[in-house]
Write a protein that holds these residues in place. Structure first.
Motif, PDB file in Angstrom:
ATOM      1  N   ALA A  56      41.330  18.125  74.016  1.00  0.00           N
ATOM      2  CA  ALA A  56      40.598  18.820  74.460  1.00  0.00           C
ATOM      3  C   ALA A  56      40.465  20.392  74.035  1.00  0.00           C
ATOM      4  O   ALA A  56      39.587  21.170  73.866  1.00  0.00           O
ATOM      5  CB  ALA A  56      41.178  19.088  76.068  1.00  0.00           C
ATOM      6  N   PRO A 109      36.855  18.889  70.578  1.00  0.00           N
ATOM      7  CA  PRO A 109      35.740  17.706  71.543  1.00  0.00           C
ATOM      8  C   PRO A 109      34.987  16.880  70.640  1.00  0.00           C
ATOM      9  O   PRO A 109      34.667  16.684  70.759  1.00  0.00           O
ATOM     10  CB  PRO A 109      35.365  18.417  72.317  1.00  0.00           C
ATOM     11  CG  PRO A 109      35.112  20.464  71.086  1.00  0.00           C
ATOM     12  CD  PRO A 109      36.123  20.260  71.087  1.00  0.00           C
ATOM     13  N   GLY A 146      37.320  11.618  74.736  1.00  0.00           N
ATOM     14  CA  GLY A 146      37.564  12.291  75.294  1.00  0.00           C
ATOM     15  C   GLY A 146      35.750  13.129  75.383  1.00  0.00           C
ATOM     16  O   GLY A 146      35.267  13.789  76.193  1.00  0.00           O
ATOM     17  N   GLN A 176      36.813  17.685  81.698  1.00  0.00           N
ATOM     18  CA  GLN A 176      37.900  17.797  82.282  1.00  0.00           C
ATOM     19  C   GLN A 176      38.799  17.912  83.371  1.00  0.00           C
ATOM     20  O   GLN A 176      39.594  17.938  84.253  1.00  0.00           O
ATOM     21  CB  GLN A 176      37.924  19.930  82.020  1.00  0.00           C
ATOM     22  CG  GLN A 176      36.109  19.770  83.297  1.00  0.00           C
ATOM     23  CD  GLN A 176      35.381  19.956  82.695  1.00  0.00           C
ATOM     24  OE1 GLN A 176      34.922  19.381  82.168  1.00  0.00           O
ATOM     25  NE2 GLN A 176      34.379  20.635  83.411  1.00  0.00           N
ATOM     26  N   HIS A 231      39.304  21.968  78.378  1.00  0.00           N
ATOM     27  CA  HIS A 231      38.661  21.147  79.699  1.00  0.00           C
ATOM     28  C   HIS A 231      39.542  21.020  80.604  1.00  0.00           C
ATOM     29  O   HIS A 231      39.624  21.196  81.675  1.00  0.00           O
ATOM     30  CB  HIS A 231      38.608  19.818  78.711  1.00  0.00           C
ATOM     31  CG  HIS A 231      36.917  20.131  78.160  1.00  0.00           C
ATOM     32  ND1 HIS A 231      36.361  20.445  78.512  1.00  0.00           N
ATOM     33  CD2 HIS A 231      36.096  18.998  76.879  1.00  0.00           C
ATOM     34  CE1 HIS A 231      34.924  20.651  77.455  1.00  0.00           C
ATOM     35  NE2 HIS A 231      35.753  19.293  76.589  1.00  0.00           N
TER      36      HIS A 231
END
Length: 560
Positions: free
Chosen positions: A52, A55, A237, A244, A512
């Motif tokens: 996270a 990104p 991601g 998230q 996230h």
């Protein structure tokens, strides 16, 4: 979820269950998969927070480069290459075993005796030329620019789940609960009624846990291999609509689905066949032959080949990309970053990785390859958990996509500046006071350095504790004064250092996903991973150390 399930349901569910059940754990293999799944969930949560912070879609190598610096990135990248190459070799050997079983074991019988009896023990009993040819064939296809087909993967995944469901239901129908309660008398009856007693495995002490608690732990360390595919979810991601929520849920739910599949298949297998009569290289087709459902083994074998083909593509496709990325960054030889002018594929990286995987499939045992892969994965996930602890307590770092996709020089300047650089010296009293009662509410360079040092100390203490518990468990739990005192002192030190980290201010930067119960949960993950890795045979450690020694020679002699 679909991506995670496809990555995890491969050679492990079709081949690994046989070897672990026969030689290591017996029917208690179902517990091995539970322990491995628990460790994977903890590692997965740490992996999500780590991913996270960057990104962008990419491998753990990219994420480590941006967040932790160049040396950490090389360690992760070099071992990621080992993971992908070993996974490719494992899957190719599993494909070879299954196909050989389907045609009556003619390939293995023809190749038996090819090697001298005086070959090193870590090599396989005969060279698997079929697995070598399969890897080289797929390597040639990748050089020509063949891409993974999403439709084919979905079809193969669907067939895979259908076949596994058939195996589980069939196993519970044809299974015999007595096979979970076997005694020495059953073993003698099997021996007296068989002309080929060499095919029978060790009995252990009999019962549901024939090889004891040590067998469960050693089996769990090997079974961890079955769940390592969850990392593929984190690399997507940037493509997730709601990362998230969807990435943590995707990891946890896909791990749960795969655990149910592994639990069901291993339970069905050990109920159908006494664990010491399991065929380690083709357990499921042979199990149906054992219970008198001969035609069903062809259905299982075809389903197995479909699943393994999908897994083989899944392992081989990213393999040259990691090598290309590291070579393009200069950490590996620049020649490996050469792109084919017509197909636009990383031709040298593809050929190098495919050749290495093919040679490993040719020469090494399947179980040794799985052990090697488990060591790499367990240690890599421990490093990710360590990184999560350290980065959460560092001063705010901006790893946004916009800054990192600007000018390359700006990217390099940001990357080369390790977030863990030394801080200006402070007074001893001020440092001691800041350990338990920091004045700041947001991280500073000093508090970040304290956490970094404490985290390193914790890893050392957890490693020593794992070693003590793995090597002398009976002495620790039986009240031996020396062993018990050492274990208690280590636990007290671990708790004390953990409290120091807990008292430091955390970064308020939004992510996230954040691992709950920091720093306890990542530390539990590190302990479980290190404890499991202690169960793996010392000979595999030698191979792992040699691989990393070669890597460090390349890095310090060229890459740095």
């Amino acid at each position: 979820m679909a991506l995670g399930v496809r990555k995890m349901l491969g050679a492990g569910v079709y081949i690994l269950v046989g070897a672990v059940a026969k030689y290591i754990a017996g029917p208690a293999i179902v517990i091995c998969f539970f322990v491995a799944a628990l460790s994977s969930v903890l590692s997965g949560l740490c992996y999500v927070e780590f991913g996270a912070r960057v990104p962008r879609s990419g491998s753990a190598y990219l994420h480590n480069y941006i967040t932790m610096g160049q040396l950490w990135a090389f360690v992760i990248g070099w071992n990621l290459i080992l993971y992908l190459v070993t996974a490719t070799a494992c899957t190719a050997k599993a494909w070879s075993f299954t196909f050989d079983s389907l045609i009556g074991n003619h390939i293995s019988q023809a190749l038996q005796g090819t090697f001298s009896l005086y070959m090193p023990s870590f090599l396989t009993t005969f060279p698997d030329f079929f697995a070598l040819g399969l890897v080289l064939l797929m390597t040639g296809a990748l050089v020509l620019g063949v891409r993974e087909s999403a439709l084919v993967n979905k079809v193969f995944t669907g067939l895979n789940i259908l076949v596994l469901s058939f195996i589980i239901f069939s196993g519970f129908i044809k299974g015999d609960l007595h096979n979970w309660q076997l005694t020495e008398e059953d073993y003698k009856l099997n021996t007296s009624g068989s002309n080929d007693t060499s095919s029978l495995g060790p009995l252990g002490s009999g019962g549901f846990v024939p090889f004891g608690f040590d067998g469960i732990l050693q089996g769990a360390a090997i079974c961890f291999y079955a769940f390592v595919g969850f990392a593929a979810i984190v690399t997507k991601g940037e493509e997730a609509r709601n990362p998230q929520r969807s990435i943590p849920l995707g990891i946890v739910i896909s791990l749960f689905i795969c655990f149910l599949a592994y639990f069901g298949v291993s339970a069905a297998l050990t109920l159908m066949v006494p664990y010491y009569r399991i065929h380690p290289e083709s357990p499921l087709p042979q199990a149906f032959l054992h219970v008198g459902w001969g035609p069903a083994r062809y259905v299982v074998a075809v389903g197995t080949l479909c699943a393994l083909t999908s897994s083989l593509l899944g392992a081989m496709f990213p393999m040259p990309r990691v090598i290309y990325s590291m070579a393009d960054d200069g950490l590996l030889f620049r020649g490996l970053a050469r792109i084919h002018p017509r197909t636009r594929t990383p031709i040298m990286a593809t050929l190098a990785s495919g050749t290495l995987a093919g040679v490993m499939a040719l020469l090494f045992k399947f179980t040794d390859l799985v052990d090697l892969l488990s060591i790499q994965s367990l240690l890599a996930y421990s490093l990710v958990a360590f990184s999560v602890i350290v980065l959460r307590y560092q001063p705010d770092q901006n790893f946004s996509k916009n800054e990192k996709t600007g000018e390359e020089i700006e990217m390099e300047a940001e990357v080369d500046k390790n977030p863990l650089e030394s801080v200006p010296e402070a007074g001893t009293s001020k440092i001691l006071k800041s350990l338990c009662d920091p004045l700041d509410t947001i991280p500073t360079l000093a508090s970040g350095q304290i956490v970094y040092g404490c985290a390193l100390l914790l890893v050392l203490l957890l490693t020593i504790l794992s070693l003590v518990l793995a090597r002398w468990p009976s002495r620790v739990f039986s009240g031996d004064p020396v062993a018990t005192t050492v274990a208690v002192l280590l636990l007290l030190l671990i708790v004390g250092v953990t409290v120091i980290i807990w008292r430091q201010p955390q970064s308020p930067a939004p992510l996230h996903f954040k691992v709950p119960a920091l720093p306890v949960l990542p530390l539990v993950s590190i302990f479980l991973n290190v404890y499991l890795v202690m169960q793996i045979a010392s000979g595999i450690w030698v191979q792992f150390v040699i691989w990393n020694a070669i890597g460090f020679a390349i890095y310090f002699g060229y890459g740095i």
